[in-house]
Design a protein around this motif. Structure first.
Motif, PDB file in Angstrom:
ATOM      1  N   GLU A 210       0.848  -1.113   0.162  1.00 53.50           N
ATOM      2  CA  GLU A 210      -0.061  -0.020  -0.049  1.00 53.50           C
ATOM      3  C   GLU A 210       0.953   1.383   0.079  1.00 53.50           C
ATOM      4  O   GLU A 210       0.433   2.254  -0.689  1.00 53.50           O
ATOM      5  CB  GLU A 210      -0.830  -0.099   1.161  1.00 53.50           C
ATOM      6  N   LEU A 211       1.877   1.200   0.785  1.00 51.73           N
ATOM      7  CA  LEU A 211       2.992   2.448   0.775  1.00 51.73           C
ATOM      8  C   LEU A 211       3.770   2.433  -0.549  1.00 51.73           C
ATOM      9  O   LEU A 211       4.815   3.298  -0.575  1.00 51.73           O
ATOM     10  CB  LEU A 211       3.598   2.301   1.996  1.00 51.73           C
ATOM     11  N   GLN A 212       3.652   1.488  -1.331  1.00 55.87           N
ATOM     12  CA  GLN A 212       4.504   1.206  -2.443  1.00 55.87           C
ATOM     13  C   GLN A 212       6.072   1.266  -2.357  1.00 55.87           C
ATOM     14  O   GLN A 212       6.643   1.954  -2.898  1.00 55.87           O
ATOM     15  CB  GLN A 212       4.122   2.677  -3.752  1.00 55.87           C
ATOM     16  N   ILE A 213       6.216   0.547  -1.255  1.00 53.03           N
ATOM     17  CA  ILE A 213       7.744   0.262  -0.959  1.00 53.03           C
ATOM     18  C   ILE A 213       8.047  -0.937  -1.811  1.00 53.03           C
ATOM     19  O   ILE A 213       7.741  -1.909  -1.876  1.00 53.03           O
ATOM     20  CB  ILE A 213       7.789  -0.089   0.638  1.00 53.03           C
ATOM     21  N   GLN A 214       9.253  -0.582  -2.674  1.00 51.12           N
ATOM     22  CA  GLN A 214       9.950  -1.483  -3.603  1.00 51.12           C
ATOM     23  C   GLN A 214      11.077  -2.488  -2.770  1.00 51.12           C
ATOM     24  O   GLN A 214      11.276  -2.186  -1.668  1.00 51.12           O
ATOM     25  CB  GLN A 214      10.756  -0.880  -4.460  1.00 51.12           C
ATOM     26  N   PRO A 215      11.139  -3.561  -3.306  1.00 56.75           N
ATOM     27  CA  PRO A 215      12.101  -4.552  -2.537  1.00 56.75           C
ATOM     28  C   PRO A 215      13.388  -4.165  -2.264  1.00 56.75           C
ATOM     29  O   PRO A 215      13.926  -4.357  -1.430  1.00 56.75           O
ATOM     30  CB  PRO A 215      12.084  -5.695  -3.547  1.00 56.75           C
ATOM     31  N   ASP A 216      13.913  -3.125  -3.183  1.00 55.85           N
ATOM     32  CA  ASP A 216      15.281  -2.671  -2.779  1.00 55.85           C
ATOM     33  C   ASP A 216      15.294  -1.407  -1.849  1.00 55.85           C
ATOM     34  O   ASP A 216      16.330  -0.685  -1.634  1.00 55.85           O
ATOM     35  CB  ASP A 216      15.926  -2.191  -4.008  1.00 55.85           C
ATOM     36  N   GLU A 217      14.322  -1.106  -1.644  1.00 55.15           N
ATOM     37  CA  GLU A 217      13.804   0.039  -0.580  1.00 55.15           C
ATOM     38  C   GLU A 217      13.843  -0.503   1.084  1.00 55.15           C
ATOM     39  O   GLU A 217      13.351  -1.225   1.103  1.00 55.15           O
ATOM     40  CB  GLU A 217      12.633   0.805  -0.847  1.00 55.15           C
ATOM     41  N   LYS A 218      14.397   0.642   1.708  1.00 52.59           N
ATOM     42  CA  LYS A 218      14.366   0.551   3.112  1.00 52.59           C
ATOM     43  C   LYS A 218      13.081   1.455   3.621  1.00 52.59           C
ATOM     44  O   LYS A 218      13.121   2.714   3.238  1.00 52.59           O
ATOM     45  CB  LYS A 218      15.736   0.980   3.901  1.00 52.59           C
ATOM     46  N   PHE A 219      12.349   0.928   4.768  1.00 49.08           N
ATOM     47  CA  PHE A 219      11.462   1.881   5.095  1.00 49.08           C
ATOM     48  C   PHE A 219      11.592   2.189   6.684  1.00 49.08           C
ATOM     49  O   PHE A 219      11.677   1.468   7.557  1.00 49.08           O
ATOM     50  CB  PHE A 219       9.908   1.185   5.062  1.00 49.08           C
ATOM     51  N   VAL A 220      11.484   3.500   6.917  1.00 50.96           N
ATOM     52  CA  VAL A 220      11.682   4.253   8.325  1.00 50.96           C
ATOM     53  C   VAL A 220      10.506   4.711   8.844  1.00 50.96           C
ATOM     54  O   VAL A 220       9.840   5.603   7.923  1.00 50.96           O
ATOM     55  CB  VAL A 220      12.818   5.277   8.291  1.00 50.96           C
ATOM     56  N   LEU A 221       9.996   4.419   9.847  1.00 55.47           N
ATOM     57  CA  LEU A 221       8.828   4.938  10.355  1.00 55.47           C
ATOM     58  C   LEU A 221       9.005   6.044  11.593  1.00 55.47           C
ATOM     59  O   LEU A 221       9.967   5.812  12.319  1.00 55.47           O
ATOM     60  CB  LEU A 221       7.828   4.024  11.142  1.00 55.47           C
TER      61      LEU A 221
END
Length: 415
Positions: A210-221
């Motif tokens: 849903e947040l469109q985070i790609q496999p090579d991206e890191k997600f920081v909250l």
């Protein structure tokens, strides 16, 4: 069985979120239970209410320009608002006739608004059990002891309350010892462990899609809790992010919190315009889903947030507040010492220091999660057991006519 819950919470989200988590578990654990929550939380209506629970919303308190407690929305004097809230609480108790009253944090309530209800229950409904719930740490010892002596909180625990439930562990902070509880009061204290936070409503992979985070991206909250004093942390994070090269490939979500002033939220909206990889929202009642989806979390050091971090095994950078009390710093420092996360004292917070810590968490080559096994996360189960026992036990509260002798305030080692 009827349970009445008092949460004085007019500031932030912490207390009411914690109490609602406890209420939800109690409804599942104790058949036939009805719970009435009485609270001044301005966001109480935003939470999902389960069957068996209802609430009375008290007029909100806030702080005026002098930092004094004042009516938040009504054009009424502080003493008028206290009287109104106190009367509403007592009327609720008179008519609901609770078998047990669970009080959050303040033995006499905010501005002593609970005292009339305590006196009524003691005189008219002496079979009603009274339980005080305390988080693991209130503040550093010396100011806490002075406050408790000044407002007679030691008296309250001795005369009114049957039990004191602490959602913490003495191995992290021995509340009875640090705050110099008398032997009589210490016998009423039950350390329940920390509150394990369940996974959210959405699976990790669904939310990342849903947040469109790609496999090579890191997600920081990035989550400063209620957000009332969270602007500096978020602004520092954005400044640090601006210094990174695009190759780090970080996507960020900022949940500013409903208590962040509108002008500050608008300022952040403007600052993120050049950064398409940064999103911002005001509030969610499903923070656990976003935290579970994150590769790292940047947060302040509130009790609930820390419990979510350790429950979900999240790598995190915690920047606790140090005013008006030292609670968050003590918690963050001691838990960071257990290897549960990275912490930065706010006086040492810079964009570079924060981003270095975030990258350290994101790039950790260790496949081992933080050692959460060192902490007891079974508080909800223990609280349910204790309340079930109290509900089904005869009243044994004794009233002594001897005066209470308080310990002298001594210099206590600060964390």
């Amino acid at each position: 069985m009827r349970l009445m819950v008092y949460s004085h919470d007019s500031f932030g989200l912490g207390n009411i979120r914690r109490m609602l988590a406890i209420c939800n578990h109690l409804l599942d654990a104790i058949p036939g239970l009805s719970i009435l929550v009485v609270s001044g939380s301005p966001v109480l209506h935003s939470f999902r209410m389960p069957r068996g629970l209802d609430y009375i919303k008290l007029p909100c308190f806030g702080r005026n320009e002098s930092g004094e407690v004042a009516a938040k929305y009504l054009n009424t004097a502080a003493d008028e608002t206290v009287k109104l809230r106190s009367d509403l609480i007592k009327v609720a108790a008179v008519n609901f006739k609770p078998d047990l009253l669970l009080v959050d944090k303040k033995p006499y309530g905010l501005q002593e608004e609970l005292k009339a209800t305590l006196d009524y229950l003691k005189l008219r409904l002496p079979e009603t059990k009274l339980v005080l719930l305390l988080r693991d740490i209130l503040d550093s010892p010396e100011p806490t002891i002075k406050e408790w002596q000044k407002y007679g909180y030691y008296d309250a625990l001795q005369w009114y309350y049957d039990q004191v439930l602490v959602v913490g562990m003495p191995e992290v902070f021995d509340l009875s010892r640090e705050y110099q509880f008398s032997p009589c009061i210490a016998q009423k204290v039950r350390f329940c462990g920390y509150i394990r936070r369940d996974y959210g409503q959405k699976p990790r992979h669904v939310l990342r899609q849903e947040l469109q985070i790609q496999p090579d991206e890191k997600f920081v909250l990035v989550t400063p809790g209620g957000g009332g004093d969270g602007y500096d942390l978020v602004d520092t994070y954005l400044q640090g992010l601006a210094q990174l090269s695009p190759q780090h490939n970080i996507k960020s979500l900022i949940i500013s919190g409903p208590e962040m002033p509108l002008f500050q939220r608008q300022a952040l909206q403007e600052k993120i315009q050049p950064y398409p990889q940064v999103q911002i929202c005001e509030f969610t009642d499903d923070i656990a889903s976003y935290m579970d989806a994150a590769d790292a979390v940047v947060s302040m050091g509130g009790y609930n947030t820390i419990c979510e971090i350790i429950s979900l095994n999240k790598r995190a950078v915690v920047v606790p507040r140090i005013k008006p009390v030292q609670e968050q710093w003590i918690r963050a420092e001691r838990m960071a010492g257990l290897g549960l996360f990275k912490t930065i004292h706010p006086d040492l917070l810079t964009p570079a220091a924060l981003m270095d810590a975030v990258l350290e968490q994101l790039n950790s080559r260790s496949h081992h999660f933080p050692p959460v096994s060192r902490l007891d996360l079974d508080a909800l189960h223990q609280i349910a057991q204790d309340i079930h026992t109290l509900l089904h036990s005869p009243t044994t509260r004794l009233v002594s006519k001897k005066p209470i002798l308080f310990p002298q305030v001594i210099s206590t080692q600060q964390a």
